[in-house]
Motif scaffolding. Structure first.
Motif, mmCIF file in Angstrom:
data_model
loop_
_atom_site.group_PDB
_atom_site.id
_atom_site.type_symbol
_atom_site.label_atom_id
_atom_site.label_comp_id
_atom_site.label_asym_id
_atom_site.label_seq_id
_atom_site.Cartn_x
_atom_site.Cartn_y
_atom_site.Cartn_z
ATOM 1 N N UNK A 1 -85.170 16.465 -74.860
ATOM 2 C CA UNK A 1 -84.087 15.994 -73.990
ATOM 3 C C UNK A 1 -82.748 16.029 -74.715
ATOM 4 N N UNK A 2 -82.727 15.562 -75.933
ATOM 5 C CA UNK A 2 -81.483 15.551 -76.699
ATOM 6 C C UNK A 2 -80.975 16.971 -76.937
ATOM 7 N N UNK A 3 -81.847 17.872 -77.316
ATOM 8 C CA UNK A 3 -81.425 19.252 -77.580
ATOM 9 C C UNK A 3 -80.899 19.893 -76.301
ATOM 10 N N UNK A 4 -81.534 19.594 -75.188
ATOM 11 C CA UNK A 4 -81.092 20.192 -73.926
ATOM 12 C C UNK A 4 -79.729 19.670 -73.515
ATOM 13 N N UNK B 1 -77.396 18.513 -75.463
ATOM 14 C CA UNK B 1 -76.399 19.075 -76.378
ATOM 15 C C UNK B 1 -76.052 20.506 -75.979
ATOM 16 N N UNK B 2 -77.073 21.278 -75.587
ATOM 17 C CA UNK B 2 -76.820 22.661 -75.163
ATOM 18 C C UNK B 2 -75.992 22.699 -73.887
ATOM 19 N N UNK B 3 -76.310 21.856 -72.908
ATOM 20 C CA UNK B 3 -75.548 21.826 -71.664
ATOM 21 C C UNK B 3 -74.101 21.410 -71.916
ATOM 22 N N UNK B 4 -73.903 20.463 -72.818
ATOM 23 C CA UNK B 4 -72.535 20.045 -73.132
ATOM 24 C C UNK B 4 -71.764 21.168 -73.820
ATOM 25 N N UNK B 5 -72.431 21.899 -74.735
ATOM 26 C CA UNK B 5 -71.770 22.995 -75.434
ATOM 27 C C UNK B 5 -71.396 24.129 -74.488
ATOM 28 N N UNK B 6 -72.218 24.361 -73.479
ATOM 29 C CA UNK B 6 -71.935 25.424 -72.504
ATOM 30 C C UNK B 6 -70.947 24.985 -71.440
ATOM 31 N N UNK B 7 -70.541 23.732 -71.454
ATOM 32 C CA UNK B 7 -69.607 23.241 -70.456
ATOM 33 C C UNK B 7 -70.231 23.005 -69.099
ATOM 34 N N UNK B 8 -71.553 22.890 -69.042
ATOM 35 C CA UNK B 8 -72.227 22.665 -67.761
ATOM 36 C C UNK B 8 -72.035 21.223 -67.311
ATOM 37 N N UNK B 9 -72.359 20.276 -68.184
ATOM 38 C CA UNK B 9 -72.198 18.854 -67.892
ATOM 39 C C UNK B 9 -72.247 18.083 -69.206
ATOM 40 N N UNK B 10 -71.388 17.090 -69.317
ATOM 41 C CA UNK B 10 -71.372 16.272 -70.529
ATOM 42 C C UNK B 10 -72.540 15.286 -70.511
ATOM 43 N N UNK B 11 -72.965 14.879 -71.697
ATOM 44 C CA UNK B 11 -74.145 14.004 -71.794
ATOM 45 C C UNK B 11 -73.988 12.698 -71.035
ATOM 46 N N UNK B 12 -72.833 12.011 -71.066
ATOM 47 C CA UNK B 12 -72.720 10.759 -70.297
ATOM 48 C C UNK B 12 -72.846 10.968 -68.788
#
Length: 555
Positions: free
Chosen positions: A294-297, A299-310
């Motif tokens: 979950x954490x790795x996913x 982080x990847x979504x945040x890096x790609x600009x899809x959605x921030x973790x919060x």
């Protein structure tokens, strides 16, 4: 009924096109024009919804004819008919004002898709030009459910969320979309047969229409609408992020709630689902591998600009108090919002729905209460209005009320103690012989006698309660092992189809104290196991318990 005018000089093409339109419901051909002038005149007088214009109609360019029709009848949708349909030709026709291009020889799917889309556009334009512009901008809510990894219960949660919302709001239209392209199980959970899938819709996503989506959506008998994943994994290449954006955008206009099952596997389709959803629920289990994934996913979504973790919400599923990894630790390992609802590990609760392939088979009220609480935290339902606050206030007042007499009684006892002590002190000062009277001790002796009588009276009731409690515990013990033995026997019978093997497996699954009276009956697709119940006292109590399980055979 949509009105159609055909502008073609070739009678063979006219006949072919008219035969296709006759097969479609809701379309009728009003006239056929042989020249551009006649076509523009007919369009002005008959006010059609759709006009077909052949590229070689008349000596003037077809682009001029399309512009004349657009100027005379802005609400009429024009479709150009050409020998070839190339991207360059489509772009040129759209710049001239056409709503699409069809090529001949005609294909039913091509013509039907273009003409239905054109008719819908024409209807909308008529409303706008009449001053009744569309004011209903309400769009359905989109919730994405994705898994930290495979096997955490993503599809189960998504399916039960959609079903529970429909049961709570029967007037809403709810669509469950399986975007787990490789391993989608929504069709298996609801036991539906599919002829089309999301991949078929994605193939025409460049010119998508509500008609194409409705043809692919399956209406389940429960009222839920389903858009399933393709059976052939090779068709997953058609489900691109662009196609998903077009599909979800259209579904939001057609349904009140769209639940997207993004699966537990990283893919461009899943990233598009996370980006498009209003709320994104990440399902995880309380173990190191799931939380790490979950954490790795995230982080990847945040890096790609899809959605921030919060911006994510996290659901902890399959919570087991015996686990070494506490469920509360998930909150400390992510900045996402971990919902308060936690789903315990309860495979027996979902066993019936999995075997029957129908969420309605789950009859546990506690399970649906958890799903409803989850919907409230996702903003899909309002929190139930209860009188808990009122009850707590009343309870506080009651405690305060009852506390006053107790305090008063305590003060009275203290006062009486002081009043009794003062004569004793006076007697000691005058040194009068003889024992002083003890009224308090006399009261205690009388109270001791009353307590003794009450104890003798309560003793039989206490013994009876102990027997009832012991019998209840023994019956529960037998009930638990009856269910366990029937599950073991049904699995053995499903594999070997031998009642003797099933009975031996059932005997091995229970303690030795229950094996003497245990019996197994197997017939057809059912296995019943009967175990004895130890009795504390005779009359009126069952001597045995029977548990029946359905045998699930793999085809």
């Amino acid at each position: 009924m949509s009105q159609v005018i055909i502008g073609m000089a070739d009678e063979n093409l006219v006949a072919d096109l008219m035969s296709l339109l006759e097969e479609m419901d809701g379309f009728t051909v009003r006239a056929v024009a042989k020249s551009p002038t006649e076509l523009v005149d007919l369009a002005s007088r008959l006010e059609p919804d759709v006009v077909f214009v052949h590229e070689t109609l008349g000596i003037e360019p077809v682009s001029q004819t399309i512009r004349d029709l657009a100027n005379r009848r802005p609400s009429t949708a024009v479709i150009q008919v050409s020998q070839m349909r190339t991207p360059t030709l489509v772009i040129k026709a759209m710049e001239d004002g056409a709503r699409g291009v069809v090529a001949y020889p005609f294909a039913y799917e091509d013509v039907s898709t273009r003409v239905i889309a054109a008719a819908e556009w024409s209807e909308h334009m008529k409303a706008v030009l009449a001053g009744a512009a569309v004011t209903n901008t309400t769009r359905g809510e989109v919730v994405a459910v994705v898994g930290a990894k495979g096997g955490v219960g993503t599809t189960t949660v998504a399916a039960h969320l959609a079903f529970d919302h429909l049961r709570d709001h029967p007037q809403d239209k709810v669509c469950l979309v399986d975007v787990d392209i490789e391993k989608g199980d929504v069709g298996a959970i609801f036991e539906v047969r599919q002829s089309v899938s999301i991949a078929d819709v994605a193939k025409v996503s460049g010119d998508l229409s509500p008609h194409a989506v409705h043809d692919a959506v399956i209406r389940h008998e429960s009222g839920l609408h389903l858009l399933l994943a393709p059976l052939d994994v090779r068709e997953g290449e058609f489900v691109s992020p662009e196609a998903i954006r077009a599909i979800v955008s259209l579904l939001r206009r057609e349904f009140d709630l769209v639940v997207l099952d993004g699966g537990g596997h990283v893919s461009p389709a899943q990233a598009a689902v996370v980006e498009l959803a209003g709320e994104c629920l990440v399902v995880t289990t309380p173990d190191v591998l799931s939380v790490r994934a979950m954490r790795r996913r995230m982080i990847a979504w945040s890096a790609l600009g899809v959605r921030e973790e919060p911006g994510f919400k996290v659901l902890v599923n399959k919570v087991d108090r015996a686990s070494l990894f506490p469920a509360n630790a998930v909150t400390k390992l992510t900045t996402a919002h971990v919902v308060e609802t936690q789903i315990p590990y309860s495979p027996r609760v979902l066993e019936a729905s999995i075997n029957d392939r129908d969420p309605r088979a789950v009859t546990e009220v506690a399970w649906w209460s958890l799903i409803s609480s989850l919907r409230v935290e996702l903003g899909l339902a309002k929190a139930p209005v209860t009188a808990s606050k009122g009850r707590s206030k009343r309870g506080t007042n009651a405690q305060a009320t009852t506390a006053t007499p107790k305090g008063r009684q305590k003060g009275e006892r203290a006062g009486r103690g002081k009043a009794v002590a003062q004569p004793d002190e006076g007697a000691a000062a005058t040194a009068e012989p003889g024992p002083a009277p003890e009224p308090v001790a006399a009261g205690r002796s009388r109270e001791s006698g009353a307590v003794g009588l009450e104890t003798v009276g309560i003793l039989p009731a206490a013994v009876l309660l102990c027997l009832i409690g012991w019998q209840t515990a023994v019956t529960g013990f037998s009930f638990i092992y009856a269910g366990h033995a029937s599950s073991v026997a049904s699995r053995e019978y499903a594999v070997t189809a031998d009642a003797g093997d099933a009975e031996r497996a059932a005997r091995a699954a229970v303690p030795s104290s229950l094996r003497g009276g245990l019996s197994v009956a197997a017939s057809g697709d059912r296995v019943s196991v009967t175990v004895p119940v130890v009795k504390g006292f005779p009359a009126g109590l069952p001597t045995s318990l029977t548990s029946t399980r359905t045998v699930v055979r793999e085809q």
